[in-house]
Structure formats: structure tokens, C-alpha cells
Write an enzyme that holds these catalytic residues in place. Sequence first.
Site, mmCIF file in Angstrom:
data_model
loop_
_atom_site.group_PDB
_atom_site.id
_atom_site.type_symbol
_atom_site.label_atom_id
_atom_site.label_comp_id
_atom_site.label_asym_id
_atom_site.label_seq_id
_atom_site.Cartn_x
_atom_site.Cartn_y
_atom_site.Cartn_z
ATOM 1 N N HIS A 1 -9.602 0.864 4.759
ATOM 2 C CA HIS A 1 -8.317 1.076 5.448
ATOM 3 C C HIS A 1 -8.549 2.014 6.629
ATOM 4 C CE1 HIS A 1 -4.231 2.363 6.288
ATOM 5 N NE2 HIS A 1 -3.829 1.284 5.669
ATOM 6 N N GLY B 1 2.195 2.190 10.770
ATOM 7 C CA GLY B 1 3.113 3.322 10.629
ATOM 8 C C GLY B 1 3.765 3.742 11.933
ATOM 9 N N GLY C 1 2.767 -1.111 4.322
ATOM 10 C CA GLY C 1 2.815 0.312 3.992
ATOM 11 C C GLY C 1 4.257 0.749 3.778
ATOM 12 N N GLY C 2 4.876 1.255 4.840
ATOM 13 C CA GLY C 2 6.215 1.847 4.734
ATOM 14 C C GLY C 2 7.215 0.973 3.994
ATOM 15 N N ASN D 1 0.874 -1.177 0.000
ATOM 16 C CA ASN D 1 0.000 0.000 0.000
ATOM 17 C C ASN D 1 0.907 1.223 0.000
ATOM 18 O OD1 ASN D 1 -1.787 2.068 0.508
ATOM 19 N ND2 ASN D 1 -2.239 1.458 2.623
ATOM 20 N N TRP D 2 1.011 1.845 -1.167
ATOM 21 C CA TRP D 2 1.959 2.961 -1.305
ATOM 22 C C TRP D 2 1.440 4.233 -0.637
ATOM 23 C CZ3 TRP D 2 3.968 2.733 -7.114
ATOM 24 C CH2 TRP D 2 4.609 1.510 -7.306
ATOM 25 N N LYS D 3 0.179 4.235 -0.265
ATOM 26 C CA LYS D 3 -0.462 5.437 0.320
ATOM 27 C C LYS D 3 -0.219 6.641 -0.615
ATOM 28 C CE LYS D 3 0.190 3.421 4.832
ATOM 29 N NZ LYS D 3 0.031 3.599 6.266
ATOM 30 N N GLU E 1 -5.467 -5.249 10.469
ATOM 31 C CA GLU E 1 -4.479 -4.194 10.682
ATOM 32 C C GLU E 1 -4.784 -3.476 11.988
ATOM 33 O OE1 GLU E 1 -2.511 -2.926 6.823
ATOM 34 O OE2 GLU E 1 -4.312 -1.731 6.985
ATOM 35 N N GLU F 1 -6.957 4.400 7.794
ATOM 36 C CA GLU F 1 -6.766 5.840 7.549
ATOM 37 C C GLU F 1 -8.006 6.440 6.898
ATOM 38 O OE1 GLU F 1 -3.016 5.521 5.472
ATOM 39 O OE2 GLU F 1 -2.041 4.966 7.358
ATOM 40 N N SER G 1 3.250 -2.274 10.368
ATOM 41 C CA SER G 1 4.711 -2.268 10.552
ATOM 42 C C SER G 1 5.339 -3.627 10.254
ATOM 43 C CB SER G 1 5.072 -1.776 11.959
ATOM 44 O OG SER G 1 4.606 -0.449 12.151
#
Length: 253
Positions: A93, A171, A231-232, A9-11, A165, A95, A210
Site C-alpha cells: 500500500h 484520501g 479506504g474512507g 481498507n479500514w487503515k 491506486e 502509505e 477516493s
Amino acid sequence: MRDYLIAGNWKMNGSRAANDALVDGIRRSVATGVEYLVCPPHPFIDQVATRLSGSDVQLGAQNVSEYHEGAYTGEVSAAMLAELGCRYVLVGHSERRALFAELDEQVAAKFAAAIEHDIKPVLCVGETLAQRQANETDAVVLAQLDAVLGIVGAAGFAGAVVAYEPVWAIGTGETATPEQAQAVHALLRSRLAELDADLAASTRILYGGSMKPANAHGLLSMPDIDGGLIGGASLDATQFSEIGAAAAALASS
Ligand code: PEP
């Protein structure tokens, strides 16, 4: 019977140049026996589709409108994503739930819109730290799952993916322990089993929060953890590939 799915997930990150480099790096190091997915921001989907062509890495989106077409300024429909080659889309998600006030009903409508266009939804569920501390984890994730099952039923869920998640792990560098994650994954699978045993056995449940090369093996070795939503670490081809390699090693063991 469930192939590992390693999803990035590149956000809201990337640029034309950075995307090309990232995709090329991922393409160079994909391991066999694992399915890979990347979810770039909407404006870059077409670019990434072109850059991925000829590879087995799947393309997905991070969000989809619950509406089909018309006067919905700024929205992107499932039909548009399908036309661009998206095979998956993230829905719910944390977010989007927290920052854009998406409620369970809206998440379910997005899920339904995706499956109408043969796009596999990746339904994200997870509890906040306060909810975990109040022992509400099970109730929260089951309510998030049930909201979708109530609309699409077991038949509509076939082929979909669930991503557990924990919000407190996204994150933050905090990761659920493999045992904490496994307990929630097993709970989610048992809910699916109440509806349909085959659905429960075939549905992939990813862990997200993470996930890094250093913790991937421990998480992915759990019986009900079928991959990662990352993500990251998905913005770094080396880290993303190392997580994929951990899955591949487990798949072949
Ligand atoms: C995510 O955004 O879905 C996620 C899990 O992020 P991170 O890996 O950075 O915690």
C-alpha cells in the site's frame, strides 16, 4: 469471468464497538454476485472474524511480515494471519511505501510470504502526482508489478489481486477519471498477458483512490476495472454497501 471484488481498507481506524456496528451494517446489505472483503487493523482481526462468521464477506489484513517467525518485534506473520482466518492481505500500500519506507523487494518478499500460506495478496501499485506529471505513470506501475513477478513468476501470481491506486487520489477526494484508471488497468493486464494469457484474463485489478458511491458506477463499468479498494468510504456501511450495489448492478446487466 472475473467477479467484482469490493474491498475495504479500514487503515488505523476502529474500536470494538465501532467494528461490530460496521460489520453488522455490511452484513445486512451485501449484494449477490459480488465478493466483499474487509481488512481491519491486526488487533481486531479475531473480533471481526467472529462477527463475520456465517457470512460470505471475506477477511483480510492490511500488512504482513516478510519473515516467518522469530525475533521480529512488532511483526505479524502470514501463518498467524492464516490461523486467524485471513484470506487476503494488502501488500505495498502506498502509505506503507511512503511512511514506512517499504521498497519493491520487501513488498515482493511479503507477497511471497502470503502465498506460502494460501493468503491472496492484494498488490497495490500507483504513481505519485509528480510522477504522473512527469509522464512516469506507466514505468512506475510496471516496475512495481515486475518486482513481484520477478520473484514469484506467473505461477505464484495466480489468485492474487492487483490494486491500482494513484497516490494522488488516496484520501484526497481526487479520483482518477474512469478513462485514466482504465488506461493503467489495461497496461497492467497487458503485462500479465505477456507472461500468461489465462493469468491476465483471470486476475482482478481493483481501482483505489477516493472511490465513493457517486463515482463507483463510472469506474466499475470500465472493462478492466474489477472492483475497488476503498479506504474512507469503507468505514461507513451505507457507502460501502452502495459501492457494492453499483458492482452488483453491473454484474447482473
Ligand atoms: C486506500 O487506502 O487504499 C484508499 C483507496 O483510500 P481512500 O478510498 O480513502 O482514498
